[in-house]
Design a protein around this motif. Structure first.
Motif, PDB file in Angstrom:
ATOM      1  N   UNK A  68       0.767  -1.287  -0.204  1.00  0.00           N
ATOM      2  CA  UNK A  68      -0.077  -0.018   0.049  1.00  0.00           C
ATOM      3  C   UNK A  68       0.820   1.219  -0.014  1.00  0.00           C
ATOM      4  N   UNK A  69       0.484   2.318  -0.567  1.00  0.00           N
ATOM      5  CA  UNK A  69       1.099   3.595  -0.476  1.00  0.00           C
ATOM      6  C   UNK A  69       1.208   4.172   0.920  1.00  0.00           C
ATOM      7  N   UNK A  70       2.328   4.837   1.426  1.00  0.00           N
ATOM      8  CA  UNK A  70       2.585   5.069   2.622  1.00  0.00           C
ATOM      9  C   UNK A  70       1.789   6.712   2.897  1.00  0.00           C
ATOM     10  N   UNK A  71       0.385   6.211   3.163  1.00  0.00           N
ATOM     11  CA  UNK A  71      -0.538   7.210   3.411  1.00  0.00           C
ATOM     12  C   UNK A  71      -1.149   7.268   5.015  1.00  0.00           C
ATOM     13  N   UNK A  72      -1.414   8.502   5.763  1.00  0.00           N
ATOM     14  CA  UNK A  72      -2.148   8.367   6.816  1.00  0.00           C
ATOM     15  C   UNK A  72      -3.139   7.659   7.002  1.00  0.00           C
ATOM     16  N   UNK A  73      -4.163   7.361   5.968  1.00  0.00           N
ATOM     17  CA  UNK A  73      -5.116   6.392   6.153  1.00  0.00           C
ATOM     18  C   UNK A  73      -4.569   5.050   6.460  1.00  0.00           C
ATOM     19  N   UNK A  74      -3.641   4.482   5.673  1.00  0.00           N
ATOM     20  CA  UNK A  74      -3.098   3.121   5.791  1.00  0.00           C
ATOM     21  C   UNK A  74      -2.416   3.023   7.189  1.00  0.00           C
ATOM     22  N   UNK A  75      -1.626   4.123   7.531  1.00  0.00           N
ATOM     23  CA  UNK A  75      -0.941   4.133   8.966  1.00  0.00           C
ATOM     24  C   UNK A  75      -1.682   3.839   9.875  1.00  0.00           C
ATOM     25  N   UNK A  76      -2.845   4.405   9.838  1.00  0.00           N
ATOM     26  CA  UNK A  76      -4.128   4.319  10.997  1.00  0.00           C
ATOM     27  C   UNK A  76      -4.472   3.005  10.964  1.00  0.00           C
ATOM     28  N   UNK A  77      -4.768   2.599   9.707  1.00  0.00           N
ATOM     29  CA  UNK A  77      -5.285   1.112   9.842  1.00  0.00           C
ATOM     30  C   UNK A  77      -4.330   0.201  10.489  1.00  0.00           C
ATOM     31  N   UNK A  78      -3.102   0.166  10.040  1.00  0.00           N
ATOM     32  CA  UNK A  78      -2.210  -0.678  10.533  1.00  0.00           C
ATOM     33  C   UNK A  78      -1.881  -0.570  12.068  1.00  0.00           C
ATOM     34  N   UNK A  79      -2.030   0.504  12.534  1.00  0.00           N
ATOM     35  CA  UNK A  79      -2.010   1.119  13.955  1.00  0.00           C
ATOM     36  C   UNK A  79      -3.011   0.265  14.680  1.00  0.00           C
ATOM     37  N   UNK A  80      -4.258   0.183  13.846  1.00  0.00           N
ATOM     38  CA  UNK A  80      -5.201  -0.484  14.875  1.00  0.00           C
ATOM     39  C   UNK A  80      -5.066  -2.065  15.046  1.00  0.00           C
ATOM     40  N   UNK A  81      -4.341  -2.436  13.920  1.00  0.00           N
ATOM     41  CA  UNK A  81      -3.995  -3.988  13.881  1.00  0.00           C
ATOM     42  C   UNK A  81      -2.966  -4.526  13.954  1.00  0.00           C
ATOM     43  N   UNK A  82      -2.040  -3.759  14.713  1.00  0.00           N
ATOM     44  CA  UNK A  82      -0.411  -3.880  14.593  1.00  0.00           C
ATOM     45  C   UNK A  82      -0.235  -5.146  15.232  1.00  0.00           C
ATOM     46  N   UNK A  83      -0.810  -5.755  16.089  1.00  0.00           N
ATOM     47  CA  UNK A  83      -0.949  -6.881  16.856  1.00  0.00           C
ATOM     48  C   UNK A  83      -0.993  -8.161  16.011  1.00  0.00           C
ATOM     49  N   UNK A  84      -1.515  -8.030  14.600  1.00  0.00           N
ATOM     50  CA  UNK A  84      -1.884  -9.085  13.709  1.00  0.00           C
ATOM     51  C   UNK A  84      -0.815  -9.088  12.432  1.00  0.00           C
ATOM     52  N   UNK A  85      -0.194  -7.757  12.406  1.00  0.00           N
ATOM     53  CA  UNK A  85       0.664  -7.608  11.078  1.00  0.00           C
ATOM     54  C   UNK A  85       2.054  -7.194  11.323  1.00  0.00           C
ATOM     55  N   UNK A  86       2.682  -7.421  10.265  1.00  0.00           N
ATOM     56  CA  UNK A  86       4.099  -7.111  10.133  1.00  0.00           C
ATOM     57  C   UNK A  86       4.232  -5.869   9.170  1.00  0.00           C
ATOM     58  N   UNK A  87       4.912  -4.906   9.542  1.00  0.00           N
ATOM     59  CA  UNK A  87       4.882  -3.649   8.200  1.00  0.00           C
ATOM     60  C   UNK A  87       6.400  -3.375   7.884  1.00  0.00           C
ATOM     61  N   UNK A  88       6.416  -3.216   7.031  1.00  0.00           N
ATOM     62  CA  UNK A  88       8.283  -2.572   6.316  1.00  0.00           C
ATOM     63  C   UNK A  88       7.870  -1.588   5.624  1.00  0.00           C
ATOM     64  N   UNK A  89       8.574  -0.676   5.232  1.00  0.00           N
ATOM     65  CA  UNK A  89       8.630   0.251   4.363  1.00  0.00           C
ATOM     66  C   UNK A  89       9.725   0.141   3.558  1.00  0.00           C
ATOM     67  N   UNK A  90       9.031  -0.049   2.194  1.00  0.00           N
ATOM     68  CA  UNK A  90       9.876  -0.354   0.922  1.00  0.00           C
ATOM     69  C   UNK A  90       9.815   0.832  -0.106  1.00  0.00           C
ATOM     70  N   UNK A  91      10.865   0.737  -1.047  1.00  0.00           N
ATOM     71  CA  UNK A  91      11.102   1.932  -1.972  1.00  0.00           C
ATOM     72  C   UNK A  91      10.209   1.529  -3.484  1.00  0.00           C
TER      73      UNK A  91
END
Length: 60
Positions: free
Chosen positions: A37-60
């Motif tokens: 997903x694009x690094x947008x505030x909307x997706x950051x918020x969703x990831x924050x809500x389910x941070x215990x279920x997912x792994x997140x990495x920044x890629x170029x």
């Protein structure tokens, strides 16, 4: 623009409905699945809500 690599690493069984809906909205369906997903505030918020279920990495 940077992208987020989001991988589901835990099941949604037993999770609250909002967490389940967020995982579904992100496009994840099963453990081990990865979406980009694009690094947008909307997706950051969703990831924050389910941070215990997912792994997140920044890629170029």
């Amino acid at each position: 623009m940077a992208r987020l690599k989001i991988t589901q690493h835990k099941s949604v069984i037993g999770e609250k409905p909002k967490a389940r809906a967020t995982i579904e909205t992100l496009g994840l369906r099963k453990i081990g699945q990865t979406v980009y997903k694009e690094d947008l505030p909307q997706y950051r918020g969703m990831v924050h809500r389910v941070r215990h279920l997912v792994d997140v990495e920044e890629v170029e």
